[in-house]
Motif scaffolding. Sequence first.
Motif: not given
Length: 478
Positions: A136-137, A181-185, A191-201
């Motif tokens: 997120m940050n 489960t760790s792999l899924f997390v 994926d969250c990182s990709r979304v936030y990176l896309s928003f920022y760019r």
Amino acid sequence: MNRLVPELGKRWNVVRAEQMKDYAEVGRKLVWQRQMIFAAALGLAGYYYSIALAVTTGILIALSEIYDFMVFRRVLAWNGRDAVVAKSLLSQLYFGTALSASVIVFYSIAIAQAQGPGAHFMSLFFLFAAALFAAMNNHHVLPILILRLGLYAATFIFIPVYDIWVTSAPVTSELWAQLFTSLFVLYFVIDCSRVYLSFYRGSLDQVDALKVENQKAQQAYKAKSEFISTMSHELRTPLTSIKGSIDLAHAGHLGQIGDQAQQVMGIAKRNCSRLIELIDEILDIQKIEAGRMPFRMKPFDLRELVEQSVDSNGPYAARLGVRLDCSHDDRPVPVVGDAARIEQVLTNIVSNAAKFSPEGSTVRVVVETEGDIARVSVTDQGPGLTDQDRERVFDKFSQVDSSDTRKIGGTGLGMNISKQIMQAHDGRIDYHNNPGKGATFYFEMNLDPSGAASLNAESDEGAEAPQAPASAISNLAV
């Protein structure tokens, strides 16, 4: 192509500097939020597992936070132009990222070891929270995000794999479920990182587009201003010659002319004067916007200036069937300012009041003081104004009555120029509706505490008074 490479490099340096500053700014703003998370994690570790672990981790966190704070301050103080400094600061940010992420990794693995195989909810949860916080940050600088998430991902996989290796657990064991489960997390965090990176760019692209459009708008505005200024000067020169010739002919200096020709010449004379006044107002607004309007600030008696201005505007008001009445105390009203420009403001107000007042009415001009403020009020008996009209009254090229059938002409520049002149004098101009009929326009100035206006008036007695520009006797409507 040879020119393009340096330009692209320069652009990349600018973008990188912006991203580094964004990262540092966010890191500095979230410092207390991080401390609260660390305090909760250390408190739980110390209470349920090991005080020594909590203290050791706390010391490492403190060292990491101090280092990050120092680097953030250097980044934010950096001018963003030196490539060598950028490289050094980026390396420091990488080291700070590796240091803080390693502390969290150390804490998670230590808690996992204390818990024993299988029971790793606490260690994995805090590791997940740290990874999500980074997604997120920390998306402003991609290598930093990759470095931090890489360390967290390796730890996410290491903890369940270590349990499987130590216990030689078969695939049917719950330990394998924890690994999957760790792999899924991990996939969720990435994926969250990709979304936030896309928003920022995307936001960076929008800011760049706005900057480009702003530059284009500024260039177009500058070109427009230069064109208007040039054309106004070019139009004024021949108009002055035409008006001079018409004045001579109208006065009979070029020979006697018939009554019909006299009437036509009078119309031409009035319209030439009006055109010159319009051009002068356009030139005034261009000078103000460019910051090139000269102001000759001197002490003067505002009461005396108002009297002279009312006398000068009396004949104009009389032609409209309106009488001007001036009232004031006999004491001088000392102020400091450009007398010609203040007279321009008063003339605009008085001429508008005369235009909008019905025939046979009186426009009252009052000079008064209150505390350290001098106020000049002009009260008319016209149709009045509402609070909703204020923006149009003082806006450029705006008329309260902008219809094709309006009776009062003008460019709508007079009151806007007056407002900017008063702002240059640290004064104000405004209006209010009268209880009965009409409106009262007024402007205020600071009194001169030295009271030097009367002395200045006496010392200048007999000298030629400075002449206001042609726009100072403009008869344009609001």
